[in-house]
Structure formats: structure tokens, C-alpha cells
Design a protein around this motif. Structure first.
Motif, mmCIF file in Angstrom:
data_model
loop_
_atom_site.group_PDB
_atom_site.id
_atom_site.type_symbol
_atom_site.label_atom_id
_atom_site.label_comp_id
_atom_site.label_asym_id
_atom_site.label_seq_id
_atom_site.Cartn_x
_atom_site.Cartn_y
_atom_site.Cartn_z
ATOM 1 N N UNK A 117 1.017 -1.113 0.072
ATOM 2 C CA UNK A 117 0.148 -0.011 0.048
ATOM 3 C C UNK A 117 0.950 1.227 0.114
ATOM 4 N N UNK A 118 0.835 2.091 -1.146
ATOM 5 C CA UNK A 118 1.857 3.234 -1.239
ATOM 6 C C UNK A 118 0.922 4.367 -1.402
ATOM 7 N N UNK A 119 1.380 5.656 -0.736
ATOM 8 C CA UNK A 119 0.784 6.851 -0.626
ATOM 9 C C UNK A 119 1.404 7.818 -0.107
ATOM 10 N N UNK A 120 1.124 9.061 -0.360
ATOM 11 C CA UNK A 120 1.668 10.167 0.185
ATOM 12 C C UNK A 120 1.456 10.444 2.038
ATOM 13 N N UNK A 121 2.055 10.949 2.756
ATOM 14 C CA UNK A 121 1.792 10.833 4.067
ATOM 15 C C UNK A 121 0.438 11.824 4.204
ATOM 16 N N UNK A 122 -0.359 11.030 4.871
ATOM 17 C CA UNK A 122 -1.628 11.488 5.241
ATOM 18 C C UNK A 122 -2.818 10.899 4.309
ATOM 19 N N UNK A 123 -2.509 10.074 3.533
ATOM 20 C CA UNK A 123 -3.338 9.617 2.617
ATOM 21 C C UNK A 123 -4.309 8.525 3.094
ATOM 22 N N UNK A 124 -4.017 8.087 4.501
ATOM 23 C CA UNK A 124 -4.880 6.930 4.992
ATOM 24 C C UNK A 124 -4.535 5.531 5.072
ATOM 25 N N UNK A 125 -3.264 5.501 4.715
ATOM 26 C CA UNK A 125 -2.618 4.105 4.759
ATOM 27 C C UNK A 125 -2.892 3.390 6.170
ATOM 28 N N UNK A 126 -2.078 3.960 7.266
ATOM 29 C CA UNK A 126 -2.205 3.408 8.393
ATOM 30 C C UNK A 126 -3.643 3.119 8.913
ATOM 31 N N UNK A 127 -4.508 4.135 8.781
ATOM 32 C CA UNK A 127 -6.014 3.885 8.957
ATOM 33 C C UNK A 127 -6.578 2.629 8.360
ATOM 34 N N UNK A 128 -6.292 2.570 7.057
ATOM 35 C CA UNK A 128 -6.879 1.397 6.285
ATOM 36 C C UNK A 128 -6.332 0.149 6.805
ATOM 37 N N UNK A 129 -5.247 -0.071 7.248
ATOM 38 C CA UNK A 129 -4.652 -1.104 7.780
ATOM 39 C C UNK A 129 -5.205 -1.756 9.305
ATOM 40 N N UNK A 130 -5.536 -0.437 9.999
ATOM 41 C CA UNK A 130 -6.171 -0.849 11.305
ATOM 42 C C UNK A 130 -7.487 -1.266 11.419
ATOM 43 N N UNK A 131 -8.121 -1.172 10.102
ATOM 44 C CA UNK A 131 -9.714 -1.594 9.925
ATOM 45 C C UNK A 131 -9.515 -3.060 9.734
ATOM 46 N N UNK A 132 -8.555 -3.747 9.448
ATOM 47 C CA UNK A 132 -8.419 -5.128 9.082
ATOM 48 C C UNK A 132 -8.517 -5.987 10.570
ATOM 49 N N UNK A 133 -7.848 -5.480 11.477
ATOM 50 C CA UNK A 133 -8.305 -6.289 12.742
ATOM 51 C C UNK A 133 -9.250 -5.605 13.774
ATOM 52 N N UNK A 134 -10.065 -5.007 12.985
ATOM 53 C CA UNK A 134 -11.130 -3.901 13.778
ATOM 54 C C UNK A 134 -10.607 -3.426 14.863
ATOM 55 N N UNK A 135 -9.385 -2.717 14.805
ATOM 56 C CA UNK A 135 -9.334 -1.693 15.843
ATOM 57 C C UNK A 135 -10.132 -0.350 15.562
#
Length: 619
Positions: free
Chosen positions: A376-394
Motif C-alpha cells: 500500500x503506497x501513498x503520500x503522508x496523510x493519505x490514510x494508509x495506516x488507518x486502512x490497515x487498522x480496519x482489518x483487525x477491527x481496531x
């Protein structure tokens, strides 16, 4: 400032917790009340002694008998006080412990968004200081408040039986005390709640300063931090002084007015005795009874202060306990018939609770095949880390859905989902335990960290099997340095693992995710603190281990992107393109811009030295 609730409304919420220990609390109350009745009986012995034994022709034997009776009553009072403590101390501490464990368990269940809003110091003060207040109030304050009230009522009734004129004079002090009591309650309750909230904020500041001490020292900001802390501490001091001032004025009122009433009563009593309307024994007994009552009356200020503090502590406790866990297992969980690890985002979107009209992720549609590695690639603030935290339902999606093998994540039980999905974060969090416990934290069959399961197989797997899992995870993460620590993998790494370098902590965290042996692995730039040579070795081993694991990895380096089978480009919260690294380089200018700006690899000298040591050992 939280909304103030009525005193008895707040205290009534304690009932389910104290219900199992009510018999012992009532026995403690009975002992305390009997002790007060015994204390009130002593003046009556003195009345009989003066009226009957000290008159002309009285017997000295009666004096000795009265003295022994007073001595016996004193011993009985002391014994009853000691018995009260025996009845209430143990059950009160049991309730405190259970409430503390319940609070901790609830904090574990609450969502990440809850912890985003709450300072750690506030939660710490609720778990420790507030519950300590409650235990002291249950074991002492509540019982003594009831006993004090009953003692005054009984004492006044006895005083009326001896002289209604003197008793009325004594009661004249009650009206202004009650009037001021309502004012005291409002002011003290407000100051108490503010004091406890400020203490929580202060605890948060201390914790942040301790955790960030390296940053403060590196930037020379210790003085600024001290000044900020001093301002908070000074505000807390002013609030505590305001509390003390309110309590001092109340204590002055409840002490001075009864004493003035007694002074006036003494004059009237002497006149009544001179007229023969009151015996000398009754006069002495009246003032002895008043002395017994005076102590509880003066003590009432502190008891009320304890009650209001306990009420504020309960309100603060239930502020947390009333918070609803919105990420929970469904009543009838589902799971795929065959768990392969196909991960799909179906028009998924997400917005934080405090900004529902500003979604971070919008209409995410992405399919990751079983065993595939997606970068998953994107500029800073594009939502990458947030998207990852949806997978374990954080966090939970606020629109659309995410599925594993066709089953919505919200249909899994939370426990099973988090055994299927493992995560390694960029901001590494380790626990104050051994390397072994940290790595095997989520390993199947390992048991809870520190319970010995990792060593004796009590969690369902043999010690030999767990050792193999541990060794492989450390090898994949190139964390061989763990064996060279003072106690090897059993070395305690200190609070948050700060005794290790950034690269070492990151490799331990990566090993932890690998040891969990998940079907879906989520990696948030797990190699950012590694030097290039270590990263190459980690990537080589990851290719072997991740062959059958579906992996979603945030990439901030071209080398990490190269690890992936395909790449998803995230732009402004949306998936802008999906393809191979080579294909996107050829077709997408925004992707080329991002790849060109990616970090080429920092140097972690500690990691490089560890790698050289490992090479020397292997040779």
C-alpha cells in the motif's frame, strides 16, 4: 466539568459491588454503633455515682464498683472498635480489587477510539487513586457517618431525658450547622471533582514526560516541560487549598456553635441545679454526654468530605464503565468454511467519531488474493495506516464492508478475527517483560505472557514447539541479537522496550507478528528503522514465510514495494490504481512521483553491528 449527579444516585451504583459483603459491613456497623452506645453509657454511670454514692454516708465500695464498671465499659468499647475493623477491612479491599480488575478488563475491551480520547493519566488515577478512596470510605467513612448520626440522635434523646431545657439550648446550634452544610456540600463536591480531574491530568503529564525524556533532553526542553508541569501542579495546589478552606470553615462552624451552646447551657444548668430543678449528678452526666457527642460532631466535617470524595470517585469510575464497546463479537459469530485468507474491501469508508463529515477513507474497493502480498503506497496523510487498522477491527468501517473469505469482519468473533489477523505497527510497542514473552504474545497455544505457558506448554503446545516458533520468528525478523542479551531471550527488556534500539524493537515486533502464524498479516512499514543490509535479509526470509499468508503492507521504501506481488496506490483516501510495481511505474505519474520520493533506507548502526556479530558467530 462533568455534570453533577445527586449524592444518593451516585452512591446507589455501588450496591451491586457491595451486595456480597453487606452482612459483614452490617456487622461492622453494629460493632461501631455498640461502641458508641457504650461510650454514652459511661456518663450515666457517673450520674448514679454522684447522686447515690458521693452523698453524705455513701459507701466507698460503690465508688470501686462504679470505677470497675467504667473500666469494663472502656475495654468493651475498645474491643468493639477492633472488631469493627476485622469485619470490614478484608471485604472492602476485596471489593476494591474486583472493581479495579473489572475496570481494567473493560479498558481492554473498549475501542481504540476511546483510548484516543482519554489521557492515560486519567485512566490511571481512576484505576488506582479513586478506587483507593472508595475502599477507605466503605471500610471507614460510610460506617462512621451512619454511626456518628445515630450517636448524635441517641445522645440528644438521652440529654432530653435529663433536662429538656439544656437539650433545647444545645439543639439551637443545629439549625445554622444544617444551613451551612448545604452550602458546604455544593462547594466541596465541585472542588473535589476538579481536584481529582486535575490529578489525572498531572499523572498524564508525568507519564508523557517520562516516556518522552529522550526527546526533552535531546531538544533541551526540560525547563519548558518543568514550567508546564509547575503550572499544572500549582493549579492542583490551589484547588486543594480551596478544598481545605471549605472544610476548615465547616469544621469551625460545627465546633464553635455547639461549644457556645454548651457554654450557655452551663450557666442555665447551674441556675437549675441551684433551684433544685436538676440534680448535680444529672448536670455532670448531661455535660459528659455532650462531650461524647462533641467528638462525632466535630468529626462530621471530615466524614462528609470523605463521602463527597467517594461520590466524585464513583462518578469518575462509572464515566469509564459506562462507555460502550462498539466493537464487539456478534451474538451468532460466523466463520468461513475453509479459511484461505482472501481479503476484500467492498466500497469501504471510514470517518472518525469526532469528524463524521470528513471521511479519511472513501469507497475503498480492493481484493487481495489468498497468499498474495499487497503493498500500500501513498503520500503522508493519505490514510494508509488507518486502512490497515480496519482489518483487525481496531476501528470499524463507517460504510461498506471488509471480508475475509466472503465473511464480513463484523460477523467474526473478535477473538477469532484477531487470531486470524496479526499486525506489526511502525510505532513499536513492547511490554515490560522478556523477549520471549513479547515475541510469543499472540502465538497460538502460548498462553498469556508471563503465565509460564510459553515454558511449560500449558497453553496447549509443547515447550519444544513453542521454541521452534520463537526461533523461526526471530530468524525471519533477523533478531538474532536477542540471544546475545544478558539472559538471552529471557532478558527483561524494560518499560516499552526502551533499553533496545529502534531497529531492535522493530524486529522484535515483526517477530511477534510472524510468531502469531496468521492467515492475514498486516504490516505498517515494519522495516523503516532497519539498515539496508538487514532489510534485505528480512525481506528474503519474509518471501519464504509469507508464501501462504495474505499480506497487506504499507511501504515507504522502494525495497519494501519490491517485496509485494502487487501494489495499491492510495490517493486522497481512495484507491487510485492497482497493479504491479513495474506496470504502475510505466503508467501512473503520481506513483512515479511517490516512488521517487520514498526513503532509500536509514542507517541503524546498532542493527548493523548486530548483523556483523551474527555473521561472525555463523562463521
Amino acid at each position: 466539568m462533568a455534570k453533577q449527579t445527586p449524592f444518593f444516585t451516585s452512591i446507589s451504583r455501588l450496591y451491586p459491588h457491595v451486595r456480597p459483603i453487606l452482612p459483614r459491613l452490617f456487622m461492622g456497623l453494629a460493632c461501631a454503633l455498640l461502641a458508641s452506645v457504650v461510650a454514652l453509657a459511661i456518663p450515666q454511670v457517673l450520674r448514679v455515682l454522684i447522686n447515690e454514692s458521693l452523698k453524705p454516708g455513701g459507701s466507698s465500695r460503690a465508688v470501686w464498683i462504679a470505677s470497675l464498671v467504667v473500666l469494663g465499659l472502656g475495654i468493651a468499647e475498645a474491643g468493639l472498635v477492633a472488631l469493627r475493623r476485622q469485619f470490614v477491612i478484608n471485604p472492602a479491599t476485596t471489593v476494591e480489587t474486583r472493581m479495579r480488575v473489572s475496570l481494567y478488563g473493560h479498558l481492554q475491551d473498549l475501542t481504540v477510539s476511546f483510548h484516543d480520547r482519554w489521557g492515560s493519566g486519567q485512566l490511571l488515577s481512576r484505576a488506582m487513586t479513586d478506587l483507593n478512596f472508595l475502599r477507605r470510605w466503605m471500610a471507614f467513612g460510610a460506617i462512621m457517618l451512619v454511626v456518628t448520626t445515630l450517636t448524635v440522635v441517641i445522645g440528644v434523646a438521652v440529654m432530653f431525658s435529663m433536662s429538656w431545657q439544656l437539650a433545647l439550648i444545645f439543639l439551637t446550634a443545629a439549625a445554622p450547622i444544617m444551613a451551612y452544610g448545604f452550602r458546604f456540600r455544593a462547594r466541596f463536591s465541585k472542588a473535589t471533582r476538579r481536584s481529582q480531574d486535575l490529578a489525572g491530568d498531572l499523572a498524564t503529564t508525568v507519564e508523557e514526560s517520562v516516556h518522552g525524556i529522550r526527546v526533552l533532553k535531546a531538544f533541551g526542553r526540560g525547563r519548558e516541560a518543568l514550567e508546564n508541569f509547575n503550572e499544572q501542579a500549582e493549579e492542583l495546589r490551589r484547588t486543594e487549598i480551596a478544598k481545605a478552606r471549605h472544610l476548615a470553615v465547616f469544621s469551625l462552624v460545627v465546633t464553635l456553635l455547639p461549644e457556645l451552646a454548651l457554654g450557655a447551657g452551663l450557666v442555665v444548668g447551674v441556675v437549675l441545679a441551684a433551684r433544685g430543678e436538676l440534680s448535680i449528678g444529672a448536670l455532670v452526666a448531661f455535660f459528659a454526654t455532650a462531650a461524647v457527642i462533641a467528638a462525632p460532631v466535630e468529626f462530621s466535617g471530615m466524614l462528609l468530605a470523605m463521602a463527597f470524595t467517594a461520590k466524585a470517585a464513583l462518578d469518575r469510575h462509572f464515566e469509564v464503565m459506562d462507555s460502550v464497546n462498539t466493537i464487539a463479537s456478534p451474538e451468532s459469530p460466523r466463520r468461513p468454511a475453509v479459511l484461505k485468507g482472501a481479503l476484500s474491501f467492498n466500497h469501504a469508508g471510514f470517518a472518525f467519531e469526532d469528524a463524521p463529515d470528513k471521511p479519511v477513507l472513501k469507497d475503498i474497493t480492493l481484493d487481495i488474493r489468498p497468499g498474495e502480498t499487497m503493498a500500500l503506497v501513498g503520500i503522508t496523510g493519505s490514510g494508509k495506516s488507518t486502512l490497515l487498522q480496519l482489518v483487525p477491527r481496531l476501528y470499524d468501517v463507517t460504510q461498506g464492508s471488509i471480508t475475509i473469505d466472503g465473511v464480513d469482519l463484523r460477523d467474526f468473533s473478535v477473538e477469532e478475527l484477531r487470531s486470524v489477523v496479526a499486525v506489526a505497527f511502525e510505532d513499536t510497542t513492547l511490554f515490560s517483560s522478556s523477549v520471549r514473552d513479547n515475541v510469543l504474545l499472540g502465538a497460538p497455544g502460548s498462553g498469556a505472557p508471563g503465565d509460564g505457558a510459553a515454558n511449560n506448554g500449558s497453553g496447549g503446545r509443547s515447550a519444544e514447539a513453542l521454541e521452534e516458533v520463537l526461533a523461526e520468528a526471530l530468524d525471519v525478523a533477523q533478531a538474532h541479537f536477542a540471544y546475545s542479551l544478558p539472559a538471552g531471550v529471557d532478558t527483561l527488556i524494560g518499560e516499552e522496550g526502551l533499553s533496545l534500539s529502534g531497529g531492535q524493537r522493530q524486529r522484535i515486533a515483526l517477530a511477534r507478528a510472524i510468531a502469531a502464524q496468521p492467515r492475514v498479516l498486516v504490516l505498517d512499514d515494519p522495516l523503516s528503522a532497519l539498515d539496508v543490509h538487514t532489510e534485505e535479509r528480512v525481506e528474503a526470509r519474509l518471501r519464504e514465510v509469507l508464501a501462504g499468508t495474505t499480506t497487506l503492507i504499507v511501504a515507504h521504501r522502494p525495497s519494501t514495494v519490491a517485496l509485494a506481488d502487487r501494489v495499491a496506490l492510495l490517493e486522497d483516501g481512495r484507491i487510485a490504481a492497482v497493479g504491479t510495481h513495474a506496470g504502475l511505474l510505466a503508467e501512473n505519474s503520481h506513483y512515479r512521483h511517490i516512488i521517487a520520493s520514498l526513503d532509500r533506507g536509514p542507517r541503524d548502526l546498532d542493527s548493523e553491528l548486530s548483523a556483523l556479530e551474527a555473521e561472525e558467530i555463523s562463521q
